[in-house]
Write a protein that holds these residues in place. Sequence first.
Motif, PDB file in Angstrom:
ATOM      1  N   LEU A   1      40.423  46.326  37.810  1.00 53.02           N
ATOM      2  CA  LEU A   1      39.954  46.373  39.190  1.00 53.02           C
ATOM      3  C   LEU A   1      38.486  45.964  39.222  1.00 53.02           C
ATOM      4  O   LEU A   1      37.704  46.345  38.349  1.00 53.02           O
ATOM      5  N   ILE A   2      38.101  45.188  40.206  1.00 53.21           N
ATOM      6  CA  ILE A   2      36.756  44.616  40.262  1.00 53.21           C
ATOM      7  C   ILE A   2      35.751  45.546  40.925  1.00 53.21           C
ATOM      8  O   ILE A   2      34.636  45.701  40.438  1.00 53.21           O
ATOM      9  N   GLU A   3      36.130  46.153  42.018  1.00 53.05           N
ATOM     10  CA  GLU A   3      35.205  46.986  42.793  1.00 53.05           C
ATOM     11  C   GLU A   3      34.731  48.196  41.995  1.00 53.05           C
ATOM     12  O   GLU A   3      35.474  48.764  41.207  1.00 53.05           O
ATOM     13  N   GLY A   4      33.477  48.587  42.238  1.00 51.10           N
ATOM     14  CA  GLY A   4      32.943  49.798  41.639  1.00 51.10           C
ATOM     15  C   GLY A   4      32.285  49.610  40.290  1.00 51.10           C
ATOM     16  O   GLY A   4      31.853  50.584  39.685  1.00 51.10           O
ATOM     17  N   PHE A   5      32.213  48.386  39.799  1.00 48.22           N
ATOM     18  CA  PHE A   5      31.576  48.142  38.512  1.00 48.22           C
ATOM     19  C   PHE A   5      30.275  47.368  38.714  1.00 48.22           C
ATOM     20  O   PHE A   5      30.141  46.578  39.647  1.00 48.22           O
ATOM     21  N   PRO A   6      29.306  47.575  37.818  1.00 47.24           N
ATOM     22  CA  PRO A   6      28.006  46.923  37.985  1.00 47.24           C
ATOM     23  C   PRO A   6      28.028  45.454  37.584  1.00 47.24           C
ATOM     24  O   PRO A   6      28.968  44.978  36.955  1.00 47.24           O
ATOM     25  N   GLY A   7      26.951  44.777  37.941  1.00 52.52           N
ATOM     26  CA  GLY A   7      26.718  43.409  37.498  1.00 52.52           C
ATOM     27  C   GLY A   7      27.352  42.352  38.374  1.00 52.52           C
ATOM     28  O   GLY A   7      28.175  42.640  39.236  1.00 52.52           O
ATOM     29  N   PRO A   8      26.944  41.105  38.134  1.00 55.06           N
ATOM     30  CA  PRO A   8      27.443  39.994  38.939  1.00 55.06           C
ATOM     31  C   PRO A   8      28.915  39.726  38.679  1.00 55.06           C
ATOM     32  O   PRO A   8      29.407  39.903  37.571  1.00 55.06           O
ATOM     33  N   LYS A   9      29.587  39.333  39.723  1.00 58.59           N
ATOM     34  CA  LYS A   9      31.005  38.956  39.657  1.00 58.59           C
ATOM     35  C   LYS A   9      31.090  37.442  39.834  1.00 58.59           C
ATOM     36  O   LYS A   9      30.121  36.789  40.193  1.00 58.59           O
ATOM     37  N   GLY A  10      32.281  36.893  39.633  1.00 55.78           N
ATOM     38  CA  GLY A  10      32.492  35.463  39.824  1.00 55.78           C
ATOM     39  C   GLY A  10      33.792  35.205  40.552  1.00 55.78           C
ATOM     40  O   GLY A  10      34.665  36.069  40.619  1.00 55.78           O
ATOM     41  N   GLN A  11      33.890  34.007  41.111  1.00 56.93           N
ATOM     42  CA  GLN A  11      35.154  33.588  41.712  1.00 56.93           C
ATOM     43  C   GLN A  11      35.280  32.079  41.619  1.00 56.93           C
ATOM     44  O   GLN A  11      34.289  31.353  41.594  1.00 56.93           O
ATOM     45  N   ALA A  12      36.520  31.636  41.498  1.00 64.66           N
ATOM     46  CA  ALA A  12      36.847  30.213  41.417  1.00 64.66           C
ATOM     47  C   ALA A  12      37.874  29.913  42.495  1.00 64.66           C
ATOM     48  O   ALA A  12      38.859  30.640  42.629  1.00 64.66           O
ATOM     49  N   ILE A  13      37.620  28.847  43.237  1.00 60.77           N
ATOM     50  CA  ILE A  13      38.568  28.409  44.252  1.00 60.77           C
ATOM     51  C   ILE A  13      39.015  27.011  43.849  1.00 60.77           C
ATOM     52  O   ILE A  13      38.195  26.108  43.730  1.00 60.77           O
ATOM     53  N   THR A  14      40.303  26.868  43.589  1.00 56.57           N
ATOM     54  CA  THR A  14      40.808  25.576  43.131  1.00 56.57           C
ATOM     55  C   THR A  14      40.769  24.576  44.278  1.00 56.57           C
ATOM     56  O   THR A  14      41.056  24.911  45.428  1.00 56.57           O
ATOM     57  N   GLU A  15      40.374  23.360  43.967  1.00 58.97           N
ATOM     58  CA  GLU A  15      40.251  22.313  44.979  1.00 58.97           C
ATOM     59  C   GLU A  15      41.613  21.916  45.542  1.00 58.97           C
ATOM     60  O   GLU A  15      41.753  21.713  46.735  1.00 58.97           O
ATOM     61  N   LYS A  16      42.592  21.816  44.661  1.00 60.79           N
ATOM     62  CA  LYS A  16      43.888  21.289  45.073  1.00 60.79           C
ATOM     63  C   LYS A  16      44.619  22.209  46.056  1.00 60.79           C
ATOM     64  O   LYS A  16      45.040  21.795  47.113  1.00 60.79           O
ATOM     65  N   ASP A  17      44.752  23.487  45.695  1.00 60.09           N
ATOM     66  CA  ASP A  17      45.548  24.391  46.525  1.00 60.09           C
ATOM     67  C   ASP A  17      44.739  25.527  47.150  1.00 60.09           C
ATOM     68  O   ASP A  17      45.301  26.410  47.786  1.00 60.09           O
TER      69      ASP A  17
END
Length: 175
Positions: free
Chosen positions: A49-65
């Motif tokens: 689970l991502i929420e509630g943890f320290p530090g920077p997060k990342g995300q990738a959004i695919t161009e095609k879909d």
Amino acid sequence: MQRTRFNWLLASLAALTLTACSGAEEQAAATPDPVHFENGDECHVCGMLIEGFPGPKGQAITEKDQQVRKFCSTRDMFAWVLQPENVNREHTLYVHDMAQTDWQNPNDTALIDAREAFYVVGSTRNGAMGPTLASFARQVDAEKFAEELGGKVLAFGEVTLEDLNSGMAMSGDRL
């Protein structure tokens, strides 16, 4: 006759310029905006689970879909992006600018283009799963962070899988 050719050449250059400009505008408009991290979001790499943890997060959004992949840390984002099957693909990538948000609870209004960011590898600050790469929009902010908390500053294109692994070893040596 020569004047006609000159006018034709000018008209062609004007049309070419307008076409090039409109293509850039379409490409800029096609870039997706970052997506907020929500309760219950899981990391695409580790499943945590991502929420509630320290530090920077990342995300990738695919161009095609336009599929959104979220990561609990910049380290996990790079681990995914640098895989052979992903390294040459076009993705829109976002990370938190840690100069604009709190380390313990990064705010999604501070998401920036990951390819334009600067990263501190090997600092004493931990993210969701231990060592992570602190991300910054400005190199001067990354350098200040590295001066205070250790590590080296790298641009996006300079980060390698070895950097991710060396961060793990460096953190383990300090425990």
